[in-house]
Design an enzyme around this catalytic site. Structure first.
Site, short mmCIF file in Angstrom:
data_model
loop_
_atom_site.label_atom_id
_atom_site.label_comp_id
_atom_site.label_asym_id
_atom_site.label_seq_id
_atom_site.Cartn_x
_atom_site.Cartn_y
_atom_site.Cartn_z
N ASP A 66 -30.07 -11.98 -17.86
CA ASP A 66 -29.77 -11.87 -19.29
C ASP A 66 -30.24 -10.54 -19.85
OD1 ASP A 66 -28.28 -14.04 -20.36
OD2 ASP A 66 -29.99 -15.36 -20.05
N GLU A 97 -27.35 -12.50 -25.92
CA GLU A 97 -27.94 -12.33 -24.59
C GLU A 97 -29.42 -12.01 -24.72
OE1 GLU A 97 -26.59 -13.19 -21.97
OE2 GLU A 97 -24.42 -13.00 -22.19
N HIS A 100 -31.13 -15.25 -25.42
CA HIS A 100 -31.26 -16.02 -24.18
C HIS A 100 -32.48 -15.55 -23.39
CE1 HIS A 100 -26.59 -16.69 -24.18
NE2 HIS A 100 -27.20 -17.25 -25.21
N TYR A 104 -36.35 -17.85 -22.48
CA TYR A 104 -37.08 -18.18 -21.26
C TYR A 104 -38.56 -17.87 -21.42
CZ TYR A 104 -32.38 -18.47 -19.36
OH TYR A 104 -31.07 -18.82 -19.14
N GLU A 157 -21.64 -14.23 -15.69
CA GLU A 157 -21.85 -15.27 -16.70
C GLU A 157 -21.30 -16.63 -16.30
OE1 GLU A 157 -21.85 -14.51 -20.69
OE2 GLU A 157 -22.16 -12.37 -20.58
N GLU A 191 -22.50 -18.91 -22.94
CA GLU A 191 -21.92 -18.21 -21.79
C GLU A 191 -20.48 -18.64 -21.54
OE1 GLU A 191 -23.49 -15.81 -21.12
OE2 GLU A 191 -25.63 -16.13 -20.79
N HIS A 194 -18.49 -16.49 -23.79
CA HIS A 194 -18.52 -15.11 -23.32
C HIS A 194 -17.58 -14.93 -22.13
CE1 HIS A 194 -22.95 -14.75 -24.94
NE2 HIS A 194 -22.07 -15.04 -25.88
#
EC number: 1.17.4.1
Length: 319
Positions: A66, A97, A100, A104, A157, A191, A194
């Site tokens: 990402d 992105e 994203h 994490y 992706e 995603e 995308h």
């Protein structure tokens, strides 16, 4: 006076898919801070050390991909826009992105100690399989043609992310780590848009090529997929052999590789279908949001290769 810089006019749409994709992406906007990740701590404590190690590594790998997509991937695609509205869509994609990648880290900060987080990032930044796929994709972003860059993006992706997505979807299907999986489902939802949007833009350009150019690009595309799959298989074995899930993950990967090809308007390569994927994983993907009313207006249910509420469905796999 001669025009020096042209304003974007959303009342004059050249491609309706730009507008519908923009609307879809803005409708489903989300942030990781709205997900109560700490509610998963009881489940986390019950996992074995091998499972905890696996979770950290798959999310570390996803963070790397990402990060690359937000820093170089979308920037590479932006150089070859067909309409000003397409650039606006890429701006949205680039921001998400980054969301994203940050998500994490929110998971890590909730579940892991500082030392564990540092170890995860050390592993991520030196793992040969991760670095190889990052190098392959990024070199295409830097040196490829406009259409080659779109192929690389869709493969990233719609295919390469899924070796990592398998783990939280598996736990979700077994009623564990529900809030962690909620974030992953929101990422998958993004995603999916995308990949289908960029695949659509690829199809427009592909149709404009001469027949010989189409054949050459098609051969390059399938060769690239073989190369990526070979590396991804090695990456998957290094992660999942310890918990015994390898073969199921590989089926899931091949299924998503086929979806990536379909997004690009081409035929599947592998024999694997949805019926071959572990039903726990498919159930985890298709289950709607149950925890957070904030998202109820847009929903985050997702069936691979489909984008709910996108009105121009036929553009996803062929024009």
């Amino acid at each position: 006076m001669q025009t020096y810089y042209e304003a974007i006019n959303w009342n004059n749409i050249e491609d309706v898919i730009d507008k519908s994709t923009w609307e879809k992406l803005t409708e489903q906007f989300w942030l990781d801070t709205r997900i109560p990740l700490s509610n998963d701590l009881d489940d986390w404590r019950k996992l074995s050390s091998q499972e905890k190690d696996l979770v950290g590594k798959v999310f570390g790998g996803l963070t790397l991909l990402d990060t690359m997509q937000s820093e170089t991937g979308i920037e590479a695609l932006r150089r070859d826009i067909r309409t000003p509205h397409e650039e606006a869509v890429y701006n949205n994609i680039q921001f998400m992105e980054s969301v994203h990648a940050k998500s994490y880290s929110s998971i890590f900060s909730t579940l892991n100690t500082k030392a564990e987080i540092e170890a995860i990032f050390d592993w991520t930044n030196t793992n040969p399989h991760l670095q190889k796929k990052a190098q392959i994709i990024n070199e295409i972003y830097e040196n490829g043609t406009a259409l080659e860059k779109k192929v690389a993006s869709v493969f990233l992706e719609t295919f390469l992310f899924y070796s990592g997505f398998f783990t939280p979807l598996y736990y979700l299907g077994n009623n564990k780590l529900a809030n962690v999986a909620e974030i992953i489902k929101l990422i998958i939802r993004d995603e999916s848009v995308h990949g289908t949007y960029i695949g659509y833009k690829f199809q427009l350009g592909f149709k404009e090529l001469a027949e010989e150019e189409q054949e050459n690009l098609k051969n390059w595309m399938y060769d690239l997929l073989y190369t990526l799959y070979e590396n991804e298989e090695a990456y998957t074995r290094s992660l999942y052999d310890t918990v015994g899930w390898t073969e199921e993950v590989l089926v899931f990967l091949r299924y998503n590789a086929n979806k990536a090809l379909m997004n690009l308007g081409h035929d599947p390569l592998f024999p694997d279908t949805a019926d071959d994927v572990n039903p726990i994983i498919m159930n985890g993907i298709s289950t709607g949001t149950s925890n957070h009313d904030f998202f109820s207006q847009v929903g985050n249910g997702y069936l691979l290769g489909e984008v709910e509420a996108m009105e121009d469905d036929d553009y996803l796999y062929g024009l």
